[in-house]
Design an enzyme around this catalytic site. Structure first.
Site, mmCIF file in Angstrom:
data_model
loop_
_atom_site.group_PDB
_atom_site.id
_atom_site.type_symbol
_atom_site.label_atom_id
_atom_site.label_comp_id
_atom_site.label_asym_id
_atom_site.label_seq_id
_atom_site.Cartn_x
_atom_site.Cartn_y
_atom_site.Cartn_z
ATOM 1 N N ARG A 8 -4.914 3.557 17.267
ATOM 2 C CA ARG A 8 -5.310 4.617 18.029
ATOM 3 C C ARG A 8 -6.826 5.107 17.569
ATOM 4 O O ARG A 8 -7.526 4.740 16.619
ATOM 5 C CB ARG A 8 -4.368 5.699 17.630
ATOM 6 C CG ARG A 8 -4.223 6.091 16.358
ATOM 7 C CD ARG A 8 -3.497 7.241 16.023
ATOM 8 N NE ARG A 8 -2.953 7.390 14.575
ATOM 9 C CZ ARG A 8 -3.679 8.028 13.630
ATOM 10 N NH1 ARG A 8 -4.991 8.210 13.833
ATOM 11 N NH2 ARG A 8 -3.263 8.143 12.363
ATOM 12 N N ARG A 34 -11.908 19.271 8.156
ATOM 13 C CA ARG A 34 -11.007 19.701 9.239
ATOM 14 C C ARG A 34 -10.525 21.186 8.823
ATOM 15 O O ARG A 34 -10.246 21.565 7.603
ATOM 16 C CB ARG A 34 -9.611 18.717 8.681
ATOM 17 C CG ARG A 34 -9.933 17.341 9.081
ATOM 18 C CD ARG A 34 -8.786 16.715 8.824
ATOM 19 N NE ARG A 34 -8.810 15.198 9.266
ATOM 20 C CZ ARG A 34 -7.857 14.401 9.383
ATOM 21 N NH1 ARG A 34 -6.522 14.590 9.484
ATOM 22 N NH2 ARG A 34 -8.006 13.073 9.339
ATOM 23 N N ILE A 65 -2.959 1.976 -6.960
ATOM 24 C CA ILE A 65 -4.404 1.772 -7.494
ATOM 25 C C ILE A 65 -4.883 3.295 -8.060
ATOM 26 O O ILE A 65 -4.892 4.204 -7.382
ATOM 27 C CB ILE A 65 -5.448 1.458 -6.350
ATOM 28 C CG1 ILE A 65 -4.933 0.369 -5.385
ATOM 29 C CG2 ILE A 65 -6.652 1.521 -6.488
ATOM 30 C CD1 ILE A 65 -5.020 -0.964 -6.235
ATOM 31 N N GLY A 78 0.745 9.444 8.335
ATOM 32 C CA GLY A 78 0.520 10.931 7.981
ATOM 33 C C GLY A 78 0.697 11.300 6.547
ATOM 34 O O GLY A 78 0.725 12.279 6.141
ATOM 35 N N LYS A 90 4.232 -1.763 8.041
ATOM 36 C CA LYS A 90 3.121 -2.057 6.846
ATOM 37 C C LYS A 90 3.488 -3.398 6.255
ATOM 38 O O LYS A 90 2.609 -4.112 5.873
ATOM 39 C CB LYS A 90 2.998 -0.843 5.888
ATOM 40 C CG LYS A 90 2.618 0.379 6.866
ATOM 41 C CD LYS A 90 2.168 1.375 5.583
ATOM 42 C CE LYS A 90 1.919 2.806 6.665
ATOM 43 N NZ LYS A 90 1.611 3.656 5.673
ATOM 44 N N VAL A 96 -8.474 11.277 13.993
ATOM 45 C CA VAL A 96 -9.159 12.442 14.239
ATOM 46 C C VAL A 96 -10.524 12.501 13.530
ATOM 47 O O VAL A 96 -11.343 13.164 14.217
ATOM 48 C CB VAL A 96 -8.370 13.292 12.871
ATOM 49 C CG1 VAL A 96 -8.816 14.756 12.868
ATOM 50 C CG2 VAL A 96 -6.742 13.287 13.233
ATOM 51 N N ASN A 121 -4.670 1.587 11.918
ATOM 52 C CA ASN A 121 -4.292 2.764 12.737
ATOM 53 C C ASN A 121 -4.670 2.282 14.148
ATOM 54 O O ASN A 121 -5.912 2.012 14.341
ATOM 55 C CB ASN A 121 -4.934 4.153 12.559
ATOM 56 C CG ASN A 121 -4.527 4.685 11.051
ATOM 57 O OD1 ASN A 121 -5.198 5.076 10.353
ATOM 58 N ND2 ASN A 121 -3.094 4.825 10.898
ATOM 59 N N LYS A 150 1.350 -1.958 -5.901
ATOM 60 C CA LYS A 150 0.670 -1.456 -7.128
ATOM 61 C C LYS A 150 -0.113 0.125 -6.900
ATOM 62 O O LYS A 150 -0.625 -0.039 -5.803
ATOM 63 C CB LYS A 150 -0.308 -2.384 -7.407
ATOM 64 C CG LYS A 150 -1.152 -2.048 -8.630
ATOM 65 C CD LYS A 150 -0.650 -2.537 -9.834
ATOM 66 C CE LYS A 150 -1.545 -1.966 -11.187
ATOM 67 N NZ LYS A 150 -0.749 -1.841 -12.340
HETATM 68 P P1 ADP Z 1 -0.129 6.849 5.859
HETATM 69 O O1 ADP Z 1 0.091 5.757 6.839
HETATM 70 O O2 ADP Z 1 0.805 7.773 5.687
HETATM 71 O O3 ADP Z 1 -1.648 7.636 5.912
HETATM 72 P P2 ADP Z 1 -1.591 5.057 3.878
HETATM 73 O O4 ADP Z 1 -0.995 3.715 3.755
HETATM 74 O O5 ADP Z 1 -2.581 4.965 4.889
HETATM 75 O O6 ADP Z 1 -0.372 6.177 4.375
HETATM 76 O O7 ADP Z 1 -2.283 5.858 2.777
HETATM 77 C C1 ADP Z 1 -2.782 7.290 2.954
HETATM 78 C C2 ADP Z 1 -3.334 7.595 1.339
HETATM 79 O O8 ADP Z 1 -2.335 7.458 0.341
HETATM 80 C C3 ADP Z 1 -4.512 6.858 1.039
HETATM 81 O O9 ADP Z 1 -5.644 7.232 1.621
HETATM 82 C C4 ADP Z 1 -4.542 6.915 -0.512
HETATM 83 O O10 ADP Z 1 -4.979 8.338 -0.795
HETATM 84 C C5 ADP Z 1 -2.849 6.731 -0.910
HETATM 85 N N1 ADP Z 1 -2.470 5.515 -1.193
HETATM 86 C C6 ADP Z 1 -1.781 4.509 -0.382
HETATM 87 N N2 ADP Z 1 -1.459 3.395 -0.994
HETATM 88 C C7 ADP Z 1 -2.013 3.640 -2.125
HETATM 89 C C8 ADP Z 1 -1.949 2.869 -3.574
HETATM 90 N N3 ADP Z 1 -1.494 1.672 -3.329
HETATM 91 N N4 ADP Z 1 -2.416 3.083 -4.578
HETATM 92 C C9 ADP Z 1 -3.203 4.339 -4.610
HETATM 93 N N5 ADP Z 1 -3.154 5.332 -3.629
HETATM 94 C C10 ADP Z 1 -2.664 4.849 -2.262
#
Ligand code: ADP
Length: 450
Positions: free
Chosen positions: A292, A338, A203, A164, A116, A295, A290, A201
């Site tokens: 792939r 789901r 959000i 995940g 990432k 879901v 992602n 940060k």
């Molecule tokens: P993963 O790869 O484990 O699914 P993601 O980076 O896709 O992780 O983030 C999954 C979820 O986590 C997001 O949909 C959001 O709800 C929360 N999230 C991730 N990063 C942030 C952020 N910087 N601020 C607020 N929520 C976040």
């Protein structure tokens, strides 16, 4: 076109891929663990091979055994589904070296986007808005504290190789940040094989809006609109819809252009998802790709009429896209729930066991993707997803009504499932209005507990 594909997965996604292959006159090989002998994907495939004991590290994650199964059955390609080996660059490379097509964007792209921090860096340079934070993995305590003070609290700690929704930590001050650092690093190492973590940060009250990408190997990329996956528990998605109630045509155009920019910057091919967070002011930020099938892909299929698995197979084979961006028309509204074998009234504890009574909804506007049947034993070893209930309506309101009556029809007994929670969500006026953020489910459950 490929003549035979091995599906390196189980559950509903293995069934979904086999169905697409059948419609394309492609022969299929299922692989299964000893716990999945009686699974539906085994019955539906043309051939099936047992690849080991129940635990996934000995079966669905066992690369040498899966490659042997592919060689014995003489397949031209492997479809990895989601989870398991689907985002494993090493596995994609081994497939290449054995002259088996890995149905995905290719090892190099998977490796780049699987990190990432590296992915954010590439996207920042390509002019895509990213969330402020570390530019490299955290080196030490001072590095983390300096970054957090620069971007200001609250911040979130994330694993570079994470997935995940696991292992993220929100920190509101220096003390919390320092105490979370070590645990987060240890967890990242244990779960993802890399202790690299970064600060970003946090959000507050965002929406999760992701774009479906479709790209061929000839330089063409299009997007198929967005999915709103704001309804999550512990960063894991529970309900997804397309389109998003928070995205209008203008924002869709802007975010869609950015999603394509992301795909191009990563040299993306086949199907993929570009995830963004949308803040309360309407600003959006790239979070990850992602690499792939997701879901939640059926909601996009429902509103676009495009079969994403077939497109994924075609583009992996090397065929060019058979549509342009303007050909993609989004019609109506689709929502997916789901249905997991988990007990929402008891901290979502897993609920394996035999399903004695099973009845799934039907009628206009209803699609159920599942591997479950009456008498099926839910094994304790894998992901708890039992079924995806996808509904369609001309409007969001209509789709919600179809979902409500479908949830009422759905019977899975005696194990516990997430159906009662979905019923609660779909009868909640706040959800109806669509003004929600990622903390919605916690709030809903909190309200119920008091
Ligand atoms: P993963 O790869 O484990 O699914 P993601 O980076 O896709 O992780 O983030 C999954 C979820 O986590 C997001 O949909 C959001 O709800 C929360 N999230 C991730 N990063 C942030 C952020 N910087 N601020 C607020 N929520 C976040």
């Amino acid at each position: 076109m490929f003549s035979k594909i091995l599906v390196a997965n189980r559950g509903e996604i293995a069934v979904r891929v086999i169905r697409a292959c059948k419609e394309m006159s492609i022969k299929t090989v299922a692989v299964y663990s000893e716990a999945d002998r009686n699974a539906l994907h085994v019955r539906l495939a043309d051939e099936a091979i047992c690849i080991g004991p129940p635990r996934s590290e000995h079966s669905y994650l066992n690369v040498p055994t899966i490659i042997s199964a592919a060689e014995i059955t003489d397949v031209d390609a492997i479809h990895p589904g989601y989870g398991f080996l689907s985002e494993n660059a090493h596995f994609a490379e081994i497939c290449d070296s054995c002259n088996i097509t890995f149905i995905g964007p290719g090892a190099k792209t998977i490796r780049l986007l699987g990190d990432k921090i590296a992915a954010k860096d590439v996207m920042r340079k390509a002019g895509v808005p990213i969330i402020p934070g570390s530019l490299t993995a955290i080196k030490n305590k001072e590095d983390a504290l300096n970054t957090a003070r620069r971007i200001q609290y609250p911040v979130i700690l994330k694993a570079a190789a994470g997935g995940g929704g696991r292992g993220m930590r929100v920190c509101h001050n220096d003390v919390r940040l320092v105490s979370a650092l070590m645990t987060c690093q240890a967890e990242a190492q244990a779960s993802f094989g890399s202790s690299d973590i970064f600060v970003e940060k946090y959000i507050e009250q965002p929406r999760h809006v992701e774009f479906q990408i479709l790209a061929d190997r000839h330089g063409h990329s299009i997007h198929l609109g967005e999915r709103d996956c704001t309804i999550q528990r512990r960063h894991q998605k529970l309900v997804e819809e397309s389109p998003s109630p928070a995205v209008d045509a203008k924002l869709r155009r802007k975010m869609g252009e950015m999603a394509i920019r992301v795909a191009k910057a990563a040299g993306y091919t086949t199907v993929g998802t570009v995830e963004f967070l949308l803040d309360r002011e309407g600003n959006f930020y790239f979070i990850e790709v992602n690499t792939r099938i997701q879901v939640e892909h059926p909601v996009t299929e429902t509103v676009t009429g495009i079969d994403l698995i077939k497109e994924q197979i075609r583009t992996a084979f090397g065929e060019g896209l058979n549509m342009k961006q303007d050909d993609v028309v989004i019609r109506g509204w689709a929502i997916e729930c789901r249905i997991n074998a988990a007990d929402p009234s008891n901290g979502f504890s897993p609920s394996p066991g035999r399903i004695q009574v099973y009845h799934q909804p039907g009628g206009p506007g209803v699609r159920v993707d599942t591997h479950v049947y009456a008498g099926y034993e839910v094994p304790p070893y894998y992901d708890s997803l039992l079924a995806k209930l996808i509904v369609y309506g001309r409007t969001r309101q209509e789709a919600i009504r179809v979902m409500q009556r479908s949830l009422d029809e759905f019977i899975v007994e005696p194990i516990r499932t997430t159906i009662p929670l979905h019923k609660q969500i779909f009868s909640d006026p706040t959800f109806w209005r669509g003004h929600i953020s990622t903390d919605y489910v916690d709030q809903l459950l909190g309200v119920r507990e008091t």
